[in-house]
Design a protein around this motif. Structure first.
Motif, PDB file in Angstrom:
ATOM      1  N   ASP A 251      -8.434   0.558   1.878  1.00  0.00           N
ATOM      2  CA  ASP A 251      -8.458  -1.005   1.813  1.00  0.00           C
ATOM      3  C   ASP A 251      -6.630  -1.527   2.576  1.00  0.00           C
ATOM      4  N   PRO A 252      -6.604  -2.490   3.661  1.00  0.00           N
ATOM      5  CA  PRO A 252      -5.100  -2.651   4.428  1.00  0.00           C
ATOM      6  C   PRO A 252      -4.358  -3.399   2.624  1.00  0.00           C
ATOM      7  N   ARG A 253      -5.287  -3.844   2.454  1.00  0.00           N
ATOM      8  CA  ARG A 253      -4.306  -4.866   0.725  1.00  0.00           C
ATOM      9  C   ARG A 253      -3.623  -3.483   0.063  1.00  0.00           C
ATOM     10  N   PHE A 254      -4.034  -1.980  -0.388  1.00  0.00           N
ATOM     11  CA  PHE A 254      -3.830  -1.676  -0.776  1.00  0.00           C
ATOM     12  C   PHE A 254      -3.414  -0.738  -0.601  1.00  0.00           C
ATOM     13  N   GLN A 255      -2.900  -0.354   0.790  1.00  0.00           N
ATOM     14  CA  GLN A 255      -1.936   0.560   1.522  1.00  0.00           C
ATOM     15  C   GLN A 255      -0.823  -0.051   1.553  1.00  0.00           C
ATOM     16  N   GLU A 256      -0.544  -1.186   2.369  1.00  0.00           N
ATOM     17  CA  GLU A 256       0.677  -2.561   2.221  1.00  0.00           C
ATOM     18  C   GLU A 256       1.406  -2.914   1.316  1.00  0.00           C
TER      19      GLU A 256
END
Length: 446
Positions: A251-256
């Motif tokens: 998930d982009p939210r996690f990776q960011e």
């Protein structure tokens, strides 16, 4: 033994299924004699030794031998004990571990005993009892305590930097620029020349005091490391909890969020990962080498017990969704399916789960017991010691907690995610590399 070693022993554990299936029998000796009880937290050892003494006075035919082992040694020895048939009769269990124990038929179901002895699971803090019901609908533990995450900080070093308790209590965070949380961490960081992290000339390669301490990469849970941040983005570890079947590390939210977290190391605001190996973040804090430590409520006694450091406790930052967040974990006591002291073990587990024992634990002011009334007594016991634990307890009252991820294959997931997260936090990879790790994790459930 490291956590990943549990995976290699899982297959061998299947060899004792026949042993565990017997459930210890119901012979005349099953209700008396000596039973072994294990726990990993040294801070709680005195309380449970007192519980064992009180239990023996009420049940003179049963003696409880209490053994404490450090975290890694605890799980490695326990797993070996399952394989060899020498596991303790009763042991402190963890939400991240017990699904595998159920799968290998290493735990004794407590349903019949709970029904027969009229154990009221409604006395526990909301939701705790349900966490210990497996996918088969059977109960494998009675709750003992619960925990949340908050920020411990060195009040003198904060004051020297001009950071007030009010500022610490109202931090904000986002993964783009870190909000006031990063600004505060930067300002609290000091290099060996006395330059702060937000001042020109700061030397990130020669830091004397870090603004934020580092416990590790967090593997796939990030309980004390980063979950209190990712939780404010509305990201979740799995598709559902408990018993999720799909992980969301892509998930982009996690990776960011993880890129931001790892960036603190690169900026010099947080120690390098390799320096944390074999070290205690709390002891480094006590030595004045870091100002803020995100850690669990089970550590309150240790942090507030340091004689040379006055410690403040602040809530986790308000995040992306405008709320705070904290992982909510609840431990329980479980019975080894191969015990030869089944009836005595059941009596002890029921006593551990009662107010008689949990009030003793509360009075020691170390953790929050699972029983609501006992937890309230623990808050008062902390207050009597001059410790305000509201930053830990308020999130439960506000409903801003989320569960520790409970799912099958936990050891295998950890075996994939720990090296993947280590690579990111050590600067050897970007968080985007976690997509590949995520694919490997989800393949375990196909």
């Amino acid at each position: 033994m490291k956590k990943k070693a549990l995976t290699s022993l899982a297959a061998a554990a299947a060899a004792v299924l026949a042993l565990s299936a017997c459930g210890g029998g119901s012979s005349a000796d099953a209700g008396k004699g000596e039973i072994n009880y294990w726990l990993w937290d040294a801070n709680q050892l005195p309380a449970y030794k007192q519980c064992a003494d009180d239990f023996h006075k009420a049940n003179p035919d049963i003696t409880v031998k209490v053994t404490q082992r450090g975290w890694d040694d605890y799980w490695g020895t326990l797993t070996n004990g399952f394989v060899a048939g020498t596991a303790p009769d009763v042991f402190t269990d963890h939400l991240g571990k017990y699904p595998e124990f159920i799968k290998n038929k290493q735990l004794l179901a407590l349903d019949d005993a709970v029904k027969k002895d009229n154990v009221d699971t409604g006395v526990y803090n909301s939701g705790l009892a349900d966490l210990w019901v497996g996918q088969d609908g059977k109960r494998y533990g009675l709750p003992k305590d619960w925990d949340t995450i908050a920020l411990f900080y060195n009040t003198k070093l904060a004051a020297d930097a001009g950071v007030t308790p009010e500022q610490m209590a109202n931090l904000t965070w986002n993964p783009q620029d870190g909000g006031t949380y990063e600004k505060t961490i930067a300002h609290l960081t000091v290099d060996k020349n006395g330059k702060r992290g937000d001042e020109p000339g700061f030397d990130k390669n020669n830091v004397a005091v870090y603004g934020l301490g580092l416990n590790g990469s967090g593997s796939g849970q990030g309980q004390t490391e980063w979950s209190y941040l990712t939780g404010t983005t509305d990201w979740t570890h799995t598709d559902k909890n408990p018993w999720g079947k799909h992980y969301n590390y892509d998930d982009p939210r996690f990776q960011e969020s993880i890129d931001w977290f790892a960036g603190l190391v690169d900026k010099g605001y947080m120690p390098k990962l390799e320096t944390t190996v074999g070290a205690s973040m709390a002891d480094t804090f006590a030595a004045g080498k870091s100002v803020i430590n995100a850690n669990g409520s089970w550590m309150i006694g240790q942090y507030t017990g340091y004689k040379d450091v006055k410690v403040g406790i602040a809530p986790t930052p308000t995040g992306v969704n405008g709320k705070r967040a904290s992982m909510y974990n609840g431990l329980a006591d479980s019975i080894y399916a191969g015990t030869k002291k089944k009836d005595a073990a059941i009596k002890w587990v029921e006593y551990l789960g009662s107010a008689a024992c949990q009030d003793v634990v509360a009075a020691k002011a170390v953790v929050f017991p699972a029983i609501k009334t006992s937890a309230d007594k623990a808050v008062e016991a902390f207050k009597a010691k001059g410790v305000d634990v509201t930053p830990f307890s308020q999130q439960v009252k506000d409903g801003t907690t989320f569960l520790y991820p409970i799912a099958d294959n936990a050891a295998k997931v950890d075996g994939i995610m720990k090296p993947a997260m280590d690579a990111v936090v050590s600067g050897k990879a970007k968080a985007s590399s976690l997509t590949q790790a995520n694919d490997q994790v989800n393949a375990l459930f196909k």
